[in-house]
Design a protein around this motif. Structure first.
Motif, PDB file in Angstrom:
ATOM      1  N   PHE A  21     -10.280   3.552  11.314  1.00 46.48           N
ATOM      2  CA  PHE A  21      -9.398   3.402  10.154  1.00 46.48           C
ATOM      3  C   PHE A  21      -8.627   2.082  10.241  1.00 46.48           C
ATOM      4  O   PHE A  21      -8.543   1.329   9.272  1.00 46.48           O
ATOM      5  CB  PHE A  21      -8.425   4.577  10.087  1.00 46.48           C
ATOM      6  CG  PHE A  21      -7.559   4.565   8.866  1.00 46.48           C
ATOM      7  CD1 PHE A  21      -8.074   4.949   7.638  1.00 46.48           C
ATOM      8  CD2 PHE A  21      -6.242   4.165   8.939  1.00 46.48           C
ATOM      9  CE1 PHE A  21      -7.283   4.940   6.503  1.00 46.48           C
ATOM     10  CE2 PHE A  21      -5.444   4.147   7.806  1.00 46.48           C
ATOM     11  CZ  PHE A  21      -5.973   4.533   6.588  1.00 46.48           C
ATOM     12  N   PHE A  32      -8.983  -0.910   7.668  1.00 42.88           N
ATOM     13  CA  PHE A  32      -7.775  -1.250   6.919  1.00 42.88           C
ATOM     14  C   PHE A  32      -7.399  -2.722   7.105  1.00 42.88           C
ATOM     15  O   PHE A  32      -6.940  -3.381   6.168  1.00 42.88           O
ATOM     16  CB  PHE A  32      -6.619  -0.353   7.370  1.00 42.88           C
ATOM     17  CG  PHE A  32      -5.433  -0.435   6.470  1.00 42.88           C
ATOM     18  CD1 PHE A  32      -5.413   0.277   5.292  1.00 42.88           C
ATOM     19  CD2 PHE A  32      -4.361  -1.248   6.786  1.00 42.88           C
ATOM     20  CE1 PHE A  32      -4.335   0.202   4.442  1.00 42.88           C
ATOM     21  CE2 PHE A  32      -3.273  -1.337   5.940  1.00 42.88           C
ATOM     22  CZ  PHE A  32      -3.264  -0.607   4.759  1.00 42.88           C
ATOM     23  N   PRO A  71      -6.953  -2.392  -0.273  1.00 38.09           N
ATOM     24  CA  PRO A  71      -7.165  -1.458   0.825  1.00 38.09           C
ATOM     25  C   PRO A  71      -7.907  -0.199   0.408  1.00 38.09           C
ATOM     26  O   PRO A  71      -7.840   0.216  -0.741  1.00 38.09           O
ATOM     27  CB  PRO A  71      -5.745  -1.118   1.285  1.00 38.09           C
ATOM     28  CG  PRO A  71      -4.903  -1.408   0.141  1.00 38.09           C
ATOM     29  CD  PRO A  71      -5.548  -2.493  -0.644  1.00 38.09           C
ATOM     30  N   GLY A  72      -8.623   0.380   1.371  1.00 41.78           N
ATOM     31  CA  GLY A  72      -9.260   1.667   1.155  1.00 41.78           C
ATOM     32  C   GLY A  72     -10.748   1.680   1.359  1.00 41.78           C
ATOM     33  O   GLY A  72     -11.260   2.573   2.008  1.00 41.78           O
ATOM     34  N   PHE A  73     -11.448   0.673   0.813  1.00 43.05           N
ATOM     35  CA  PHE A  73     -12.910   0.728   0.818  1.00 43.05           C
ATOM     36  C   PHE A  73     -13.488   0.750   2.224  1.00 43.05           C
ATOM     37  O   PHE A  73     -14.210   1.673   2.608  1.00 43.05           O
ATOM     38  CB  PHE A  73     -13.489  -0.473   0.066  1.00 43.05           C
ATOM     39  CG  PHE A  73     -13.218  -0.439  -1.402  1.00 43.05           C
ATOM     40  CD1 PHE A  73     -13.849   0.478  -2.207  1.00 43.05           C
ATOM     41  CD2 PHE A  73     -12.328  -1.326  -1.973  1.00 43.05           C
ATOM     42  CE1 PHE A  73     -13.604   0.518  -3.566  1.00 43.05           C
ATOM     43  CE2 PHE A  73     -12.079  -1.299  -3.330  1.00 43.05           C
ATOM     44  CZ  PHE A  73     -12.724  -0.375  -4.122  1.00 43.05           C
ATOM     45  N   ALA A 131     -11.883   1.024   5.039  1.00 38.73           N
ATOM     46  CA  ALA A 131     -11.256   2.053   5.867  1.00 38.73           C
ATOM     47  C   ALA A 131     -12.026   3.365   5.727  1.00 38.73           C
ATOM     48  O   ALA A 131     -12.351   4.018   6.723  1.00 38.73           O
ATOM     49  CB  ALA A 131      -9.803   2.241   5.456  1.00 38.73           C
ATOM     50  N   ALA A 132     -12.366   3.730   4.486  1.00 41.15           N
ATOM     51  CA  ALA A 132     -13.100   4.974   4.253  1.00 41.15           C
ATOM     52  C   ALA A 132     -14.464   4.934   4.927  1.00 41.15           C
ATOM     53  O   ALA A 132     -14.869   5.887   5.610  1.00 41.15           O
ATOM     54  CB  ALA A 132     -13.257   5.199   2.755  1.00 41.15           C
ATOM     55  N   ALA A 133     -15.176   3.823   4.786  1.00 41.89           N
ATOM     56  CA  ALA A 133     -16.520   3.711   5.369  1.00 41.89           C
ATOM     57  C   ALA A 133     -16.461   3.774   6.889  1.00 41.89           C
ATOM     58  O   ALA A 133     -17.284   4.435   7.534  1.00 41.89           O
ATOM     59  CB  ALA A 133     -17.179   2.416   4.903  1.00 41.89           C
ATOM     60  N   VAL A 188     -14.118   5.183   8.803  1.00 41.83           N
ATOM     61  CA  VAL A 188     -13.750   6.531   9.250  1.00 41.83           C
ATOM     62  C   VAL A 188     -14.980   7.431   9.209  1.00 41.83           C
ATOM     63  O   VAL A 188     -15.208   8.232  10.120  1.00 41.83           O
ATOM     64  CB  VAL A 188     -12.608   7.100   8.374  1.00 41.83           C
ATOM     65  CG1 VAL A 188     -12.411   8.577   8.648  1.00 41.83           C
ATOM     66  CG2 VAL A 188     -11.328   6.364   8.650  1.00 41.83           C
ATOM     67  N   LEU A 189     -15.792   7.256   8.185  1.00 46.37           N
ATOM     68  CA  LEU A 189     -17.008   8.081   8.079  1.00 46.37           C
ATOM     69  C   LEU A 189     -17.927   7.850   9.259  1.00 46.37           C
ATOM     70  O   LEU A 189     -18.372   8.808   9.906  1.00 46.37           O
ATOM     71  CB  LEU A 189     -17.741   7.773   6.769  1.00 46.37           C
ATOM     72  CG  LEU A 189     -19.030   8.560   6.569  1.00 46.37           C
ATOM     73  CD1 LEU A 189     -18.734  10.006   6.262  1.00 46.37           C
ATOM     74  CD2 LEU A 189     -19.889   7.963   5.481  1.00 46.37           C
TER      75      LEU A 189
END
Lengths: 284, 178
Positions: free
Chosen positions: B58, B62, B71-73, B75-77, B79-80
């Motif tokens: 994350f 981030f 932000p977000g894109f 970080a999400a990938a 974490v997955l």
């Protein structure tokens, strides 16, 4: 109660995974609307510092191209000098960027302030430009940005002390009011996210007479840009089957690959216009 | 070098490499971006707890997002793939006890180039698919999304192979038997 704790302990990893995913998606959804998020300004300051250090090196390699474009801008300005024109009679009309309230006092309506580009991208879905410089302290969100050759580039979205973030025209939320220079029809310029330097102009009625190569300029209807700043030239004309509008592909006149210096346009009437508009929307 | 120092140095180097070198490369027609920074997550030790891997993922995503001002894109990938990584390691590890014998996933510890490439390729595909899916939400074009994901994955895999060839990580065989 004990069962809840056991459940959390057992599925801790999965719950953490879900939590982080939800947090990420929350950022994605909300950040585009509220640029003044808590971390935005801090993160901007840190990345801005790293970017400006990097730009010191990168700038060196683009000196030649930057110089060429500055020479071109200078040439264009020299050709606008009053001394170049021989007036047929004594009545001269100069309308530059000032507004006459009465015949004596002049009011400045626009001001151009330069800034240095420290970071720029073209190949993402949402591209941003970071600018720095002594004038940045005077910048505010929703000011228009042009390049040295007077072409529209983007709009400021976020300012944090020494750095300002500009939403490039190559951004999915970027909407700029465009106008055909020849005939005067207005439409909206957006970007479809596929190829940099190709913009989309929509909302031009089929009655408009357009040809490939026509110039599209800013309409001056929005307060971001004054009227007459070049956006691009028509590259491809498609007629929409279901509506009475054209969808036009523009080749942007600004070279987004090579931006080193830009100008921010301060519109002194912006506040007044926005206040009026706000009042109007509140009444309705 | 201790694990902490190594992780911090890698973190910074991967972010700088991704943003200042790889992000500047754009293949004109396809809009494919070569991604390599998530190799940081792949290279984390076997023994690290999953929660830490996810939190580090994350943080990595981030940080890159902060550079790109949205932000977000990533970080999400990240974490997955941090979440999926341990499943894949359990599934792919060939010899008994490789997790305890070696420190981190590599060509040697995974038992050959092919298993390592499957490991890296799956995570890479997941990363790109999730990332572009989140982006495509806003643009929406199925074929464009599929082609972009596959091409990006191919380019990332080539970059991973090159990185593994240039930076050989010495994997000491830690034996349990005395």
């Amino acid at each position: 109660m004990r069962n809840i704790f056991l459940f959390i302990r057992r599925y801790f990893n999965f719950l953490l995974f879900l939590l982080l995913q939800v947090l990420s998606i929350y950022f994605i959804v909300h950040y585009s609307k509220y640029h003044q998020a808590m971390f935005g300004s801090t993160a901007n300051r840190i990345t801005g510092k790293v970017n400006s250090e990097y730009n010191k090196i990168e700038y060196y390699f683009q000196l030649k191209r930057t110089n060429d474009s500055l020479v071109k801008a200078n040439e264009a300005l020299y050709n606008k000098l009053k001394a170049d024109f021989n007036l047929p009679d004594t009545v001269s009309k100069t309308v530059v960027d000032t507004m006459k309230i009465d015949s004596i006092t002049q009011y400045r309506t626009l001001n151009y302030l330069n800034a240095k580009v420290v970071s720029n991208s073209v190949n993402f879905k949402n591209n941003y430009i970071v600018i720095a410089g002594a004038n940045v302290k005077k910048f505010k969100p929703s000011m228009g940005i042009i390049d040295v050759n007077n072409n529209a580039v983007g709009v400021i979205t976020e300012v944090s002390g020494d750095y300002a973030v500009v939403m490039s025209m190559l951004h999915k939320d970027s909407k700029i009011n465009g106008k055909l220079m020849k005939t005067g029809e207005t439409g909206t310029v957006t970007w479809d996210g596929t190829s940099p330097n190709i913009l989309t102009l929509s909302g031009i009625p089929k009655s408009a007479k357009i040809v490939k190569g026509d110039s599209v300029i800013t309409s001056g209807f929005s307060t971001y840009f004054p009227k007459g700043i070049l956006i691009g030239r028509i590259d491809e004309i498609n007629s929409e089957k279901s509506t009475s509008n054209y969808t036009i592909k523009l080749r942007s006149s600004a070279d987004f690959y090579n931006l080193q210096y830009v100008y921010a346009i301060i519109n002194y009437q912006q506040e007044e216009i926005n206040k009026l508009l706000d009042k109007q929307t509140k009444q309705n | 070098m201790s694990l902490l120092v190594k992780t911090i140095v890698r973190f910074i180097l991967f972010i700088l490499l991704q943003f200042y070198v790889l992000d500047k490369i754009h293949l004109q027609q396809m809009m494919v971006t070569p991604y390599l920074y998530f190799l940081f997550i792949l290279w984390l030790p076997f023994k690290m707890q999953r929660a830490w891997v996810m939190l580090l993922g994350f943080a990595l995503g981030f940080t890159l997002d902060s550079f790109r001002h949205h932000p977000g894109f990533h970080a999400a990938a990240c974490v997955l793939i941090a979440y999926v990584r341990p499943f894949l390691i359990n599934f792919m590890i060939p010899q008994e006890g490789a997790e305890t014998n070696y420190e981190a996933p590599s060509v040697k510890s995974m038992g050959g180039l092919l298993p390592y490439m499957i490991f890296a390729g799956t995570l890479c595909l997941l990363h790109n698919a999730w990332l572009f899916l989140l982006e495509a939400w806003q643009f929406g074009n199925v074929w464009y999304f599929l082609v972009k994901t596959l091409l990006s994955t191919a380019i990332s895999l080539v970059l991973i192979v090159i990185t593994e060839l240039i930076f050989v990580r010495k994997q000491k065989f830690k034996t349990n038997t005395i």
